[in-house]
Design an enzyme around this catalytic site. Structure first.
Site, PDB file in Angstrom:
ATOM      1  N   GLY A  15       0.933  -1.191  -0.214  1.00 27.91           N
ATOM      2  CA  GLY A  15       0.353  -0.273  -0.083  1.00 27.91           C
ATOM      3  C   GLY A  15       0.939   1.099  -0.283  1.00 27.91           C
ATOM      4  O   GLY A  15       0.080   2.102   0.927  1.00 27.91           O
ATOM      5  N   SER A  16       2.322   1.272  -0.660  1.00 28.18           N
ATOM      6  CA  SER A  16       2.831   2.498  -0.605  1.00 28.18           C
ATOM      7  C   SER A  16       1.715   3.362  -1.668  1.00 28.18           C
ATOM      8  O   SER A  16       2.395   4.838  -0.735  1.00 28.18           O
ATOM      9  CB  SER A  16       4.295   2.414  -0.818  1.00 28.18           C
ATOM     10  OG  SER A  16       4.687   2.076  -1.998  1.00 28.18           O
ATOM     11  N   ASN A  17       1.736   3.037  -2.625  1.00 23.17           N
ATOM     12  CA  ASN A  17       1.179   4.143  -3.151  1.00 23.17           C
ATOM     13  C   ASN A  17      -0.669   4.634  -2.887  1.00 23.17           C
ATOM     14  O   ASN A  17      -0.917   5.891  -2.942  1.00 23.17           O
ATOM     15  CB  ASN A  17       0.401   3.729  -4.445  1.00 23.17           C
ATOM     16  CG  ASN A  17       1.979   3.357  -6.235  1.00 23.17           C
ATOM     17  OD1 ASN A  17       1.630   4.498  -6.478  1.00 23.17           O
ATOM     18  ND2 ASN A  17       2.159   2.003  -5.711  1.00 23.17           N
ATOM     19  N   LYS A  93      -5.915  -7.886  -9.138  1.00 23.04           N
ATOM     20  CA  LYS A  93      -7.216  -8.874  -9.394  1.00 23.04           C
ATOM     21  C   LYS A  93      -7.875  -7.854 -11.192  1.00 23.04           C
ATOM     22  O   LYS A  93      -7.693  -6.866 -10.763  1.00 23.04           O
ATOM     23  CB  LYS A  93      -8.267  -9.086  -8.684  1.00 23.04           C
ATOM     24  CG  LYS A  93      -8.061 -10.249  -7.599  1.00 23.04           C
ATOM     25  CD  LYS A  93      -8.879 -10.412  -7.044  1.00 23.04           C
ATOM     26  CE  LYS A  93      -8.846 -12.154  -5.666  1.00 23.04           C
ATOM     27  NZ  LYS A  93      -8.476 -12.955  -6.591  1.00 23.04           N
ATOM     28  N   ASN A 109      -5.487   3.226 -13.535  1.00 21.55           N
ATOM     29  CA  ASN A 109      -5.151   2.223 -12.676  1.00 21.55           C
ATOM     30  C   ASN A 109      -3.475   2.043 -12.739  1.00 21.55           C
ATOM     31  O   ASN A 109      -3.108   2.985 -13.498  1.00 21.55           O
ATOM     32  CB  ASN A 109      -4.744   0.727 -13.401  1.00 21.55           C
ATOM     33  CG  ASN A 109      -3.425  -0.786 -12.988  1.00 21.55           C
ATOM     34  OD1 ASN A 109      -3.809  -1.027 -11.565  1.00 21.55           O
ATOM     35  ND2 ASN A 109      -2.937  -1.317 -13.653  1.00 21.55           N
ATOM     36  N   HIS A 111       0.894   1.071 -13.151  1.00 17.47           N
ATOM     37  CA  HIS A 111       1.370  -0.058 -13.405  1.00 17.47           C
ATOM     38  C   HIS A 111       2.867   0.381 -13.433  1.00 17.47           C
ATOM     39  O   HIS A 111       2.962   1.044 -13.736  1.00 17.47           O
ATOM     40  CB  HIS A 111       0.778  -0.533 -15.204  1.00 17.47           C
ATOM     41  CG  HIS A 111       1.990  -2.021 -15.010  1.00 17.47           C
ATOM     42  ND1 HIS A 111       1.520  -3.180 -14.924  1.00 17.47           N
ATOM     43  CD2 HIS A 111       2.743  -2.131 -16.205  1.00 17.47           C
ATOM     44  CE1 HIS A 111       1.966  -4.005 -14.899  1.00 17.47           C
ATOM     45  NE2 HIS A 111       3.028  -3.431 -16.061  1.00 17.47           N
ATOM     46  N   ASP A 152      -4.355  -4.169 -17.789  1.00 14.25           N
ATOM     47  CA  ASP A 152      -3.042  -2.975 -17.872  1.00 14.25           C
ATOM     48  C   ASP A 152      -3.140  -2.233 -19.523  1.00 14.25           C
ATOM     49  O   ASP A 152      -2.267  -2.026 -20.265  1.00 14.25           O
ATOM     50  CB  ASP A 152      -2.047  -3.638 -17.903  1.00 14.25           C
ATOM     51  CG  ASP A 152      -1.236  -4.071 -17.005  1.00 14.25           C
ATOM     52  OD1 ASP A 152      -1.928  -3.910 -15.439  1.00 14.25           O
ATOM     53  OD2 ASP A 152      -0.555  -5.121 -16.895  1.00 14.25           O
ATOM     54  N   GLU A 181       6.256   6.253  -9.300  1.00 17.02           N
ATOM     55  CA  GLU A 181       4.591   5.952  -8.770  1.00 17.02           C
ATOM     56  C   GLU A 181       4.227   7.198  -8.335  1.00 17.02           C
ATOM     57  O   GLU A 181       3.339   7.397  -8.027  1.00 17.02           O
ATOM     58  CB  GLU A 181       4.886   4.476  -8.443  1.00 17.02           C
ATOM     59  CG  GLU A 181       4.666   3.494  -9.751  1.00 17.02           C
ATOM     60  CD  GLU A 181       4.728   1.793  -9.441  1.00 17.02           C
ATOM     61  OE1 GLU A 181       3.693   1.725  -8.352  1.00 17.02           O
ATOM     62  OE2 GLU A 181       5.337   1.119  -9.435  1.00 17.02           O
TER      63      GLU A 181
END
Ligand code: GAR
Length: 222
Positions: A15-17, A93, A109, A111, A152, A181
């Protein structure tokens, strides 16, 4: 004043983002954005502890849910939180099609590579960085894109390059990419929340205002 833009997060890992989003949008001087909750794809995901510490609501998806149950769980939870935007921050997922359609143009999202390279089913976390090293490319990076029905694949909102250096390991590349990120994800979410960028019906990304400063990732008008 208009209501705050309500942002829900989906995550599977540390969960760093998610933390980068909390740090950017939770402070009291950002009243027009709100992180309303995080859905973790598994019990014990580090992101849940971060949510608890930040005072953000959380939910865990049922471990053995069928496709229909999963879809109902996601829709119910995101609706309950009255989520305007949904951010996949390390979510491993596939998002069910009906959820993608219900939030079309409002799901992002992140990536850890320069899509369309090194993406798709099974390409997540360390696997991405291992593939990057094995391919011998000298530049990788991070991508934020709108989510569609495939892993993606959706229209790209922004990307930022990161060098691959001699002697790099998947871990060292991951760390270098993660710092990027943490800058581009909050910036991309802000661009969408503020209406500076949108996804048009023809699946094209339209920058409505030239808001996004790629040098500093800050608001040029601010
Ligand atoms: C991040 O590098 C994110 O880009 C990646 O998982 C990591 C999660 O880290 N996502 C994918 O690989 C999705 N295909 P975090 O839990 O510390 O934010």
């Amino acid at each position: 004043m208009p209501d705050a833009v309500r942002i829900a997060v989906l995550a599977s890992g540390g969960g760093s983002n998610f933390q980068a989003l909390v740090d950017r949008f939770q402070p009291a001087d950002v009243p027009d954005r709100e992180i309303v909750g995080v859905i973790a794809s598994r019990e014990g995901a580090g992101v849940l502890e971060r949510a608890r510490r930040a005072g953000v609501a959380s939910a865990v998806s049922p471990p053995s849910a069928t496709g229909d149950e999963m879809e109902m769980f996601l829709r119910r939870t995101l609706d309950e939180w009255r989520s305007d935007l949904v951010v996949l921050a390390g979510y491993m997922k596939l998002v069910p099609e009906t959820v993608v359609r219900a939030w079309w143009g409002r799901i992002l999202n992140i990536h850890p590579a320069l899509l369309p390279s090194f993406g798709g089913r099974g390409m997540y976390g360390a696997r991405v960085h291992r593939a990057v090293i094995e391919a011998g490319v000298r530049v990788t990076g991070a991508t934020v894109h709108f989510v569609d029905e495939a892993y993606d694949r959706g229209p790209i909102l922004c990307q930022w390059p990161v060098p691959v250096l001699a002697g790099d390991t998947p871990e060292s590349v991951a760390a270098r990419v993660l710092t990027v990120e943490h800058r581009i994800l909050p910036a991309a979410v802000e661009a969408l929340a503020s209406g500076a960028v949108r996804l048009d019906a023809d699946r094209r990304v339209r920058w409505v205002r030239e808001w996004f400063d790629t040098e500093t990732f800050t608001n040029r008008e601010g």
